[in-house]
Motif scaffolding. Structure first.
Motif, PDB file in Angstrom:
ATOM      1  N   VAL A 184       3.298  10.682 -19.057  1.00 19.95           N
ATOM      2  CA  VAL A 184       3.387  10.067 -20.540  1.00 19.95           C
ATOM      3  C   VAL A 184       4.016   8.882 -20.159  1.00 19.95           C
ATOM      4  CG1 VAL A 184       2.792  12.157 -21.848  1.00 19.95           C
ATOM      5  CG2 VAL A 184       5.032  11.349 -21.510  1.00 19.95           C
ATOM      6  N   PRO A 185       3.755   7.836 -20.761  1.00 21.03           N
ATOM      7  CA  PRO A 185       4.334   6.555 -20.697  1.00 21.03           C
ATOM      8  C   PRO A 185       5.811   6.513 -20.901  1.00 21.03           C
ATOM      9  CG  PRO A 185       2.137   6.179 -21.818  1.00 21.03           C
ATOM     10  CD  PRO A 185       2.599   7.555 -21.834  1.00 21.03           C
ATOM     11  N   GLY A 186       6.304   7.288 -21.872  1.00 17.29           N
ATOM     12  CA  GLY A 186       7.765   7.288 -22.203  1.00 17.29           C
ATOM     13  C   GLY A 186       8.623   8.347 -21.462  1.00 17.29           C
ATOM     14  N   GLY A 187       7.647   9.329 -20.952  1.00 18.67           N
ATOM     15  CA  GLY A 187       8.429  10.646 -20.340  1.00 18.67           C
ATOM     16  C   GLY A 187       8.873  10.429 -18.992  1.00 18.67           C
ATOM     17  N   CYS A 188       8.293   9.726 -18.070  1.00 17.09           N
ATOM     18  CA  CYS A 188       8.791   9.598 -16.735  1.00 17.09           C
ATOM     19  C   CYS A 188       8.712   7.847 -16.322  1.00 17.09           C
ATOM     20  CB  CYS A 188       7.993  10.219 -15.805  1.00 17.09           C
ATOM     21  SG  CYS A 188       8.134   9.827 -14.068  1.00 17.09           S
ATOM     22  N   ILE A 189       9.572   7.598 -15.711  1.00 19.70           N
ATOM     23  CA  ILE A 189       9.936   6.260 -15.416  1.00 19.70           C
ATOM     24  C   ILE A 189       8.805   5.493 -14.444  1.00 19.70           C
ATOM     25  CG2 ILE A 189      11.657   6.521 -13.458  1.00 19.70           C
ATOM     26  CD1 ILE A 189      12.801   3.862 -14.411  1.00 19.70           C
ATOM     27  N   HIS A 190       8.439   6.493 -13.605  1.00 18.84           N
ATOM     28  CA  HIS A 190       7.412   6.314 -12.377  1.00 18.84           C
ATOM     29  C   HIS A 190       6.218   6.315 -13.163  1.00 18.84           C
ATOM     30  CE1 HIS A 190      10.565   6.371  -9.459  1.00 18.84           C
ATOM     31  NE2 HIS A 190      10.963   7.764  -9.807  1.00 18.84           N
ATOM     32  N   CYS A 201       0.750  -1.226   0.009  1.00 20.78           N
ATOM     33  CA  CYS A 201      -0.022  -0.112  -0.059  1.00 20.78           C
ATOM     34  C   CYS A 201       0.790   1.167   0.053  1.00 20.78           C
ATOM     35  CB  CYS A 201      -0.830  -0.078   1.203  1.00 20.78           C
ATOM     36  SG  CYS A 201      -2.194   1.367   1.131  1.00 20.78           S
ATOM     37  N   LYS A 202       1.786   1.389   0.848  1.00 21.33           N
ATOM     38  CA  LYS A 202       2.780   2.645   0.852  1.00 21.33           C
ATOM     39  C   LYS A 202       3.317   2.779  -0.546  1.00 21.33           C
ATOM     40  CE  LYS A 202       4.884   5.915   3.008  1.00 21.33           C
ATOM     41  NZ  LYS A 202       4.062   7.126   3.661  1.00 21.33           N
ATOM     42  N   GLY A 203       3.881   1.781  -1.134  1.00 17.17           N
ATOM     43  CA  GLY A 203       4.519   2.110  -2.431  1.00 17.17           C
ATOM     44  C   GLY A 203       3.610   2.434  -3.353  1.00 17.17           C
ATOM     45  N   ILE A 204       2.312   1.786  -3.519  1.00 18.24           N
ATOM     46  CA  ILE A 204       1.391   2.289  -4.712  1.00 18.24           C
ATOM     47  C   ILE A 204       0.918   3.660  -4.227  1.00 18.24           C
ATOM     48  CG2 ILE A 204      -0.710   1.681  -5.396  1.00 18.24           C
ATOM     49  CD1 ILE A 204       1.491  -0.169  -6.504  1.00 18.24           C
ATOM     50  N   GLU A 205       0.634   4.104  -2.900  1.00 17.11           N
ATOM     51  CA  GLU A 205       0.373   5.342  -2.501  1.00 17.11           C
ATOM     52  C   GLU A 205       1.171   6.382  -2.924  1.00 17.11           C
ATOM     53  OE1 GLU A 205      -0.173   7.939   1.662  1.00 17.11           O
ATOM     54  OE2 GLU A 205      -0.457   5.795   1.727  1.00 17.11           O
ATOM     55  N   LEU A 206       2.683   6.182  -2.886  1.00 19.09           N
ATOM     56  CA  LEU A 206       3.762   7.248  -3.210  1.00 19.09           C
ATOM     57  C   LEU A 206       3.663   7.109  -4.836  1.00 19.09           C
ATOM     58  CD1 LEU A 206       6.589   6.454  -0.858  1.00 19.09           C
ATOM     59  CD2 LEU A 206       4.783   8.179  -0.875  1.00 19.09           C
ATOM     60  N   LEU A 207       3.482   6.218  -5.582  1.00 17.42           N
ATOM     61  CA  LEU A 207       3.351   6.080  -7.051  1.00 17.42           C
ATOM     62  C   LEU A 207       2.127   6.969  -7.468  1.00 17.42           C
ATOM     63  CD1 LEU A 207       5.273   4.934  -9.154  1.00 17.42           C
ATOM     64  CD2 LEU A 207       3.576   3.068  -9.308  1.00 17.42           C
ATOM     65  N   VAL A 208       0.963   6.680  -6.856  1.00 17.90           N
ATOM     66  CA  VAL A 208      -0.182   7.315  -7.234  1.00 17.90           C
ATOM     67  C   VAL A 208      -0.245   8.811  -7.058  1.00 17.90           C
ATOM     68  CG1 VAL A 208      -2.688   7.781  -6.794  1.00 17.90           C
ATOM     69  CG2 VAL A 208      -1.598   5.284  -6.951  1.00 17.90           C
ATOM     70  N   ARG A 209       0.427   9.265  -5.634  1.00 21.94           N
ATOM     71  CA  ARG A 209       0.767  10.676  -5.490  1.00 21.94           C
ATOM     72  C   ARG A 209       1.533  11.325  -6.625  1.00 21.94           C
ATOM     73  NH1 ARG A 209       2.239  11.448   0.755  1.00 21.94           N
ATOM     74  NH2 ARG A 209       2.083  13.597  -0.117  1.00 21.94           N
ATOM     75  N   HIS A 210       2.476  10.519  -6.833  1.00 24.37           N
ATOM     76  CA  HIS A 210       3.452  11.062  -8.144  1.00 24.37           C
ATOM     77  C   HIS A 210       2.668  11.292  -9.405  1.00 24.37           C
ATOM     78  CE1 HIS A 210       7.185  11.541 -10.700  1.00 24.37           C
ATOM     79  NE2 HIS A 210       6.547  10.648 -11.622  1.00 24.37           N
ATOM     80  N   PHE A 211       2.091  10.242  -9.733  1.00 27.09           N
ATOM     81  CA  PHE A 211       1.285  10.371 -11.052  1.00 27.09           C
ATOM     82  C   PHE A 211       0.337  11.252 -10.943  1.00 27.09           C
ATOM     83  CE2 PHE A 211      -2.181   8.752 -13.626  1.00 27.09           C
ATOM     84  CZ  PHE A 211      -1.585   8.391 -15.010  1.00 27.09           C
ATOM     85  N   ALA A 212      -0.301  11.756  -9.834  1.00 27.56           N
ATOM     86  CA  ALA A 212      -1.475  12.769 -10.039  1.00 27.56           C
ATOM     87  C   ALA A 212      -0.666  14.274 -10.139  1.00 27.56           C
ATOM     88  CB  ALA A 212      -2.196  13.009  -8.405  1.00 27.56           C
ATOM     89  N   GLY A 213       0.574  14.207  -9.613  1.00 29.02           N
ATOM     90  CA  GLY A 213       1.377  15.658  -9.697  1.00 29.02           C
ATOM     91  C   GLY A 213       2.555  16.070 -10.901  1.00 29.02           C
ATOM     92  N   CYS A 214       2.564  14.815 -11.487  1.00 31.04           N
ATOM     93  CA  CYS A 214       3.775  14.838 -12.634  1.00 31.04           C
ATOM     94  C   CYS A 214       3.080  15.615 -13.411  1.00 31.04           C
ATOM     95  CB  CYS A 214       3.949  13.397 -12.891  1.00 31.04           C
ATOM     96  SG  CYS A 214       5.497  13.350 -13.948  1.00 31.04           S
ATOM     97  N   LYS A 215       4.226  16.476 -14.185  1.00 36.76           N
ATOM     98  CA  LYS A 215       3.869  17.371 -15.105  1.00 36.76           C
ATOM     99  C   LYS A 215       3.949  16.598 -16.630  1.00 36.76           C
ATOM    100  CE  LYS A 215       4.833  21.504 -12.989  1.00 36.76           C
ATOM    101  NZ  LYS A 215       5.753  22.881 -12.908  1.00 36.76           N
ATOM    102  N   LEU A 216       4.923  15.443 -16.680  1.00 38.35           N
ATOM    103  CA  LEU A 216       5.240  14.860 -17.971  1.00 38.35           C
ATOM    104  C   LEU A 216       3.986  13.778 -18.265  1.00 38.35           C
ATOM    105  CD1 LEU A 216       8.834  14.016 -17.541  1.00 38.35           C
ATOM    106  CD2 LEU A 216       8.026  15.633 -18.777  1.00 38.35           C
TER     107      LEU A 216
END
Length: 378
Positions: A301-307, A284-299
């Protein structure tokens, strides 16, 4: 027989005698040569006396009628009745033996004199000294097999399994166990050779086997390569299982976050309490951090950010596992379902294999939100 009773001081016979003790447990023939008595029990003194009697008969050679010749001119005197009863092979040799009168002579070549003497002595009293067994266990194993003395053969095998099998004699034991029809001992010695191949291959026994039995050396080397490949395959499968388990836990955590809510991320209609219990989902903790990054990432796009790329892959994997996208609260689940229909056959096969392996790890706990393994197989 009348029962004898103890008289009381008054002269009456009303006091019963003390009953005798119950007989002890039955004592089988052990390595010290104990003999079973009629009542099933034997005392230490009785067993020692009987052992000494048979040893004296062998050592003294009283009325011995057989002469056994060994290598280097060694001679052992024995009794035909004892040898014939103990070994069917020796019985056959005695029938064919030549001699004057009742005296007969047989030969046991190819084995050192001391080993033959310990072997013949065992036929008399079923006894042996531990030091002699430690030194002569291999020739005793050979003779017990050649002359059909199963009890001694069993003892030799057990002694080797219990500690007399070493890195130095492992190759010799392996070869003799094949010749003497001892499959369990062959398996144990073979395993020892494979586990300690570097040390065993430097012994004299290995060098002798290379010269005398090159095909056997080849078989051991082939089995060594096979064991190494099996080990590598097990490590690879174990690593794959760990990855599939992590993906399984990630799918569970994603459903948990989007459906039930966890910490600061979850459905917008959920109110989180300050005293909320710790989350029990491992990922849960790892997915939570990944979701938070995904919600705020400006890129995003599948090829723009590894996360973000990893998040896209998790969302697509979830869509393939999700049984009812109309009720699912995971973002983009329905969109990915539509995208999957237009996907190429090659990619579709890869994703199906991945989904099948994840589902086979263990049953998904979020049912009926996940598809079944049967639907994937079909």
């Amino acid at each position: 027989m009348a029962v004898v009773t103890k008289q009381s001081p008054e002269g009456g016979n009303d006091v019963s005698p003390t009953p005798p003790p119950l007989p002890g447990p039955t004592t089988n023939c052990r390595r010290k040569g104990l003999f079973v008595m009629n009542n099933g029990s034997v005392t230490k003194g009785e067993s020692t006396a009987m052992r000494n009697m048979w040893d004296n008969l062998f050592d003294g050679g009283f009325r011995a009628d057989v002469t056994i010749t060994t290598d280097n001119g060694g001679i052992i005197y024995a009794h035909a009745a004892v040898l014939g009863m103990a070994s069917p092979v020796l019985r056959g040799l005695l029938k064919q033996a030549k001699g004057s009168g009742r005296k007969r002579s047989i030969s046991i070549p190819g084995v050192q004199h001391d080993a033959v003497r310990v072997f013949i002595r065992f036929l008399y009293s079923s006894c042996y000294e531990q030091e002699e067994m430690k030194e002569l266990v291999l020739p005793l194993l050979v003779m017990s097999h050649a002359y059909v003395v199963p009890r001694l053969k069993q003892i030799c095998e057990q002694q080797l399994e219990d500690g007399l099998l070493t890195l130095e004699n492992a190759v010799d034991v392996f070869q003799l166990s094949l010749l003497c029809d001892a499959p369990r001992l062959a398996l144990i010695s073979h395993r020892m050779i494979l586990r300690n191949f570097k040390a065993v291959s430097a012994t004299e026994g290995w060098n002798a086997m290379k010269k005398s039995h090159p095909l056997l050396e080849k078989e051991i080397l082939e089995s060594m390569i096979y064991e190494e490949n099996i080990g590598k395959e097990k490590i690879r499968e174990s690593n794959e299982q760990k990855i599939y388990l992590q993906l399984y836990e990630a799918m569970e955590a994603l459903i948990h976050i989007c459906r039930d809510g966890c910490r600061t991320i979850g459905p917008c209609d959920k109110d989180f309490k300050e005293d909320q219990k710790p989350c029990t989902y491992a990922a849960c903790k790892g997915i939570e951090l990944l979701v938070r990054h995904f919600a705020g990432c400006k890129l995003r796009v599948p090829g723009g950010c590894i996360h973000c790329k990893r998040m896209w892959q998790l969302l697509e994997l979830h869509a393939r596992l999700c049984a009812d996208p109309s009720l699912c609260r995971v973002p983009l689940c329905l969109n990915f379902k539509e995208k999957i229909k237009k996907q190429g056959k090659k990619d579709e096969i890869k994703w199906k294999m991945l989904v099948k392996k994840i589902l086979s790890i263990k049953r998904i706990g979020g049912e009926p939100f996940f598809v079944s393994l049967n639907s994937i197989s079909s």
